[in-house]
Design an enzyme around this catalytic site. Sequence first.
Site, short mmCIF file in Angstrom:
data_model
loop_
_atom_site.label_atom_id
_atom_site.label_comp_id
_atom_site.label_asym_id
_atom_site.label_seq_id
_atom_site.Cartn_x
_atom_site.Cartn_y
_atom_site.Cartn_z
CD GLN B 126 -6.38 18.06 47.55
OE1 GLN B 126 -5.90 18.95 48.25
NE2 GLN B 126 -6.27 18.06 46.24
N GLY B 127 -7.78 13.76 50.17
CA GLY B 127 -6.88 12.62 50.36
C GLY B 127 -6.25 12.17 49.05
CB SER B 129 -0.17 13.75 48.94
OG SER B 129 -0.43 14.92 48.22
CB SER B 161 -4.67 20.46 54.81
OG SER B 161 -3.45 20.57 54.14
CD GLU B 245 -4.93 22.11 45.18
OE1 GLU B 245 -5.08 21.06 44.53
OE2 GLU B 245 -4.25 22.20 46.21
CG ASN B 387 6.00 27.38 43.14
OD1 ASN B 387 4.87 26.89 43.31
ND2 ASN B 387 6.29 28.61 43.51
CD GLU B 388 10.85 23.34 42.74
OE1 GLU B 388 9.85 22.86 43.30
OE2 GLU B 388 11.53 24.26 43.24
C1 LIG Z 1 1.29 22.28 54.05
C2 LIG Z 1 0.90 21.23 53.06
C3 LIG Z 1 -0.44 20.93 52.88
C4 LIG Z 1 -0.82 19.92 52.01
N1 LIG Z 1 -2.14 19.58 51.94
C5 LIG Z 1 -2.49 18.50 51.21
C6 LIG Z 1 -3.83 17.99 51.22
O1 LIG Z 1 -4.69 18.53 51.92
N2 LIG Z 1 -4.12 16.89 50.52
C7 LIG Z 1 -3.20 16.25 49.74
O2 LIG Z 1 -3.53 15.29 49.11
N3 LIG Z 1 -1.91 16.69 49.70
C8 LIG Z 1 -1.54 17.79 50.41
N4 LIG Z 1 -0.24 18.23 50.41
C9 LIG Z 1 0.76 17.44 49.67
C10 LIG Z 1 1.37 18.17 48.49
O3 LIG Z 1 0.50 18.18 47.42
C11 LIG Z 1 2.70 17.46 48.18
O4 LIG Z 1 3.58 17.78 49.23
C12 LIG Z 1 3.30 17.91 46.88
O5 LIG Z 1 2.58 17.38 45.82
C13 LIG Z 1 4.77 17.49 46.74
O6 LIG Z 1 4.95 16.14 47.00
P1 LIG Z 1 6.07 15.63 48.00
O7 LIG Z 1 5.90 16.39 49.26
O8 LIG Z 1 6.00 14.18 48.05
O9 LIG Z 1 7.44 16.11 47.36
P2 LIG Z 1 8.20 15.39 46.15
O10 LIG Z 1 7.27 15.13 45.06
O11 LIG Z 1 9.00 14.28 46.69
O12 LIG Z 1 9.17 16.56 45.69
C14 LIG Z 1 10.39 16.87 46.35
C15 LIG Z 1 11.10 17.93 45.53
O13 LIG Z 1 11.43 17.40 44.24
C16 LIG Z 1 10.94 18.24 43.24
N5 LIG Z 1 10.54 17.46 42.09
C17 LIG Z 1 9.81 16.31 42.08
N6 LIG Z 1 9.64 15.88 40.83
C18 LIG Z 1 10.26 16.76 40.02
C19 LIG Z 1 10.43 16.87 38.60
N7 LIG Z 1 9.94 15.98 37.78
N8 LIG Z 1 11.12 17.93 38.12
C20 LIG Z 1 11.64 18.85 38.96
N9 LIG Z 1 11.52 18.80 40.30
C21 LIG Z 1 10.83 17.77 40.82
C22 LIG Z 1 9.76 18.94 43.86
O14 LIG Z 1 9.45 20.15 43.19
C23 LIG Z 1 10.24 19.15 45.27
O15 LIG Z 1 11.03 20.30 45.34
C24 LIG Z 1 0.16 19.23 51.26
C25 LIG Z 1 1.49 19.56 51.43
C26 LIG Z 1 1.89 20.54 52.32
C27 LIG Z 1 3.35 20.83 52.49
#
Ligand SMILES: Cc1cc2nc3c(=O)[nH]c(=O)nc-3n(C[C@H](O)[C@H](O)[C@H](O)COP(=O)(O)OP(=O)(O)OC[C@H]3O[C@@H](n4cnc5c(N)ncnc54)[C@H](O)[C@@H]3O)c2cc1C
Lengths: 376, 401
Positions: B126-127, B129, B161, B245, B387-388
């Site tokens: 899944q591409g 993020s 992933s 999902e 979860n937020e």
């Molecule tokens: C183990 C793992 C596997 C993954 N696998 C995939 C995959 O296969 N394909 C893919 O595309 N992506 C994948 N992801 C990406 C995942 O979907 C993102 O990590 C996720 O969407 C959060 O984005 P971020 O890491 O940039 O955190 P950010 O968006 O930067 O968030 C950082 C923190 O800020 C909080 N936050 C952000 N915005 C708000 C808001 N408006 N209100 C309150 N809190 C907020 C978040 O809850 C978090 O605690 C994976 C991530 C992990 C850790």
Amino acid sequence: MDFDLSDDQRLLADSVTRLMADRYGFEARKGFVKQDTGWSAEMWGRYAELGLLGLPFAEEHGGFGGGPVDVMLVMQEFGRALALEPYLATVVLGGGAVRLAGSAAQQAAILPAIAEGGLKLAFAHSEREARYDLADVQTTAKRANGGWVLDGAKSVVLHGDSADKLVVSARVKGERDDPDGIGLFLVDAGAEGLARRGYALRDETRAAEISLTNVVAAEILGEPGAAFGTIARVVEAGIAAMGAEAVGAMETMQSMTLEYSRTREQFGKPIGTNQVVQHRLSEMLMALEQGRSMAMLAAMSVDEPDAAERARAISMAKIGFGQAARFVSQQAIQLHGGIGMTEEYAVGHYFRRALVIEHTFGDTAYHLARLAAEVE
Amino acid sequence: MDLRLTPEERAFRDEVRAFIRDNLPTDTRERMRLGYSPRKQDTVAWQRILNKKGWAAISWPKEWGGPGWSAVQRMIFIEENQAAPAPELLSFNITMIGPVLIQFGTEAQKSRFLPRAANLDDWWCQGFSEPGAGSDLAALKTAAKREGDHYIVNGSKIWTSTAHNADWCFVLVRTNPNAAKRQEGISFLLVDMKTPGITVRPIVSIDGAHHLNEVFFDDVKVPVEMRVYEENRGWDVAKFLLGNERTGIARLGKSRERVAAAKEAARSVRFNGRPLIEDAAFRQRVVQLEVDMKALQITQYRVVSAGAKKSDGRPDPLSSVLKVKGTELLQATTELAMDTAGPLAMPIWAQELAEMANEPDMLAEAAEQATGNYLFLRAASIYGGTNEIQKNILSKAVLRL
Ligand SMILES: Cc1cc2nc3c(=O)[nH]c(=O)nc-3n(C[C@H](O)[C@H](O)[C@H](O)COP(=O)(O)OP(=O)(O)OC[C@H]3O[C@@H](n4cnc5c(N)ncnc54)[C@H](O)[C@@H]3O)c2cc1C
């Protein structure tokens, strides 16, 4: 009550802060992990130069005559830097046992050598089946030819792989869980019949499994069979030291997360502008401050003469800073999102240091049970 | 109203259990019972066994190989398979790209990809993020420019992933940088991972394992017929996929399996001179988790049963409840399993153990894996929408705040 540091203590803290800031960045640390021993011999030498390795020892033993608060200040800095060296194992635990129970001659032989940086110890007490029970010792010691012969095995001995000498607990009499009948012995790491295998813990510090087969121990610390009190005190000092380290680690996680929440933008604004993130950071701050109070309690209790009161305070502190560290570290990863989950980023390393601290010398469940047994 | 499984559903559950018991390869079973993640070959082999039985494409219509199960049967199957523990169906294939193609794909796309996805002949990833587009997915920048009958893709994805195992990747790209709304300039592409210009860089996570990757696209040519649905309507596809999902992400069976592993270990470790399993505080912690799992199980059946009766095909905002509560449980149960290990939760020593002992030291191996699971599943409250963010969805879509 008095929460102020003395001038000497402030100087001590400043000098360690400076040393670690100059030499123990996250990148430098990666190099130290890769050393054969898993830590930096060069830093060990610098700790000796600064007098840290003799900090709690008497001046006649090349030490500073420092107390638990001095150790606390050092450990807090080590917690911030995630120091890998066997300071806890050598100075606080092994050195502590010698300081508390060794004869004048033993102290004179060992403590100055530690202070100079030439001798490393490990505290080989815990056994595989004992979990956290301090009295559960199955390793045996039998008298032979004026010395002692040890048989058994020790598990997850902190820095047991690089120690020159081991302080080994073994039962001279009594049944498995009997606090009475345990002795502490000084054993050369190279002694015949002693085998050890080192490995990394989750936080990249080192530990070892140690087996003893007919190992001759030339020296015993204190009276045969009466070491339990010493063991308990050594562990208490270890808990207090780790509490300070946990505070250093929590402070760093808290400030890294705060900084990240100010700079990381999603939806066109810093994530820290979301109220839920603000509240979470406030909760982390509260946990940190409560944890800090408990680490202080631990440090201040190490020299409490009443054993029961001391044990109670230390258990309370371990629960308190352990839970605080768990909360702060979990939230630190959560608020970093994906980046917090990576090996390349520092937060996860602090997280794992906190995890190891929580599972050393009794976890939360163990200390809760210990206190629960005494509720009146 | 009746919260018990019907006799037919119970019979179904027993059939699933028996099938897993009789067909899961022994070495896979043994490794997973110690808490190891399935290896690539374990996942592939098991999905193929299930597919042969007609049990892989569980949510797909019969014409594409689905078993024709009810929503409740599907949940029973998923939970039993996780709790066994057996390798889970590859969600990228079964929960994500399959339903997307069935809903939005062309006939050519369906017939080319669906059978291979069901049989795990193609491993999908899944591409979505990007470094700057996590929670705010619509901020994605990876660009696709139309040139004749191709798109030229440039940019990078992160946290992908299993990209290192993957044959294909479904990718969200920006096809119109000037759209009035950011969501309106996004398209959904199917990209062959062997296409020149793609580089996969591993990211090691805090459990010391390699699950995650960064994927770089450097002038990657993607045929236009690999676009799913209309150009610039990829956001609709993504929303549909993310809703699916979220429902699958509760992983109740995995939580059950972790509690079972903790109980098993607690029988052979000693606490206060007795087996830990006899300790009142330990038992209460287990019971509390069982209470929470029961509540989630019923809620999950409610959500999927209601979903099956809805006709608009839109994901239920209550699926956010499943995601939050399910991942909290996963984290609490992995935490229990780690804490049960006591001091053995700390070492990384699989290799040393193998060299030291004559026979496998299962308690120690399982302890190491318990901590590995705990560490990796800290991500459960991050991936699939943090979860937020789920609570933001509940606040807006359900509570209308
Ligand atoms: C183990 C793992 C596997 C993954 N696998 C995939 C995959 O296969 N394909 C893919 O595309 N992506 C994948 N992801 C990406 C995942 O979907 C993102 O990590 C996720 O969407 C959060 O984005 P971020 O890491 O940039 O955190 P950010 O968006 O930067 O968030 C950082 C923190 O800020 C909080 N936050 C952000 N915005 C708000 C808001 N408006 N209100 C309150 N809190 C907020 C978040 O809850 C978090 O605690 C994976 C991530 C992990 C850790």
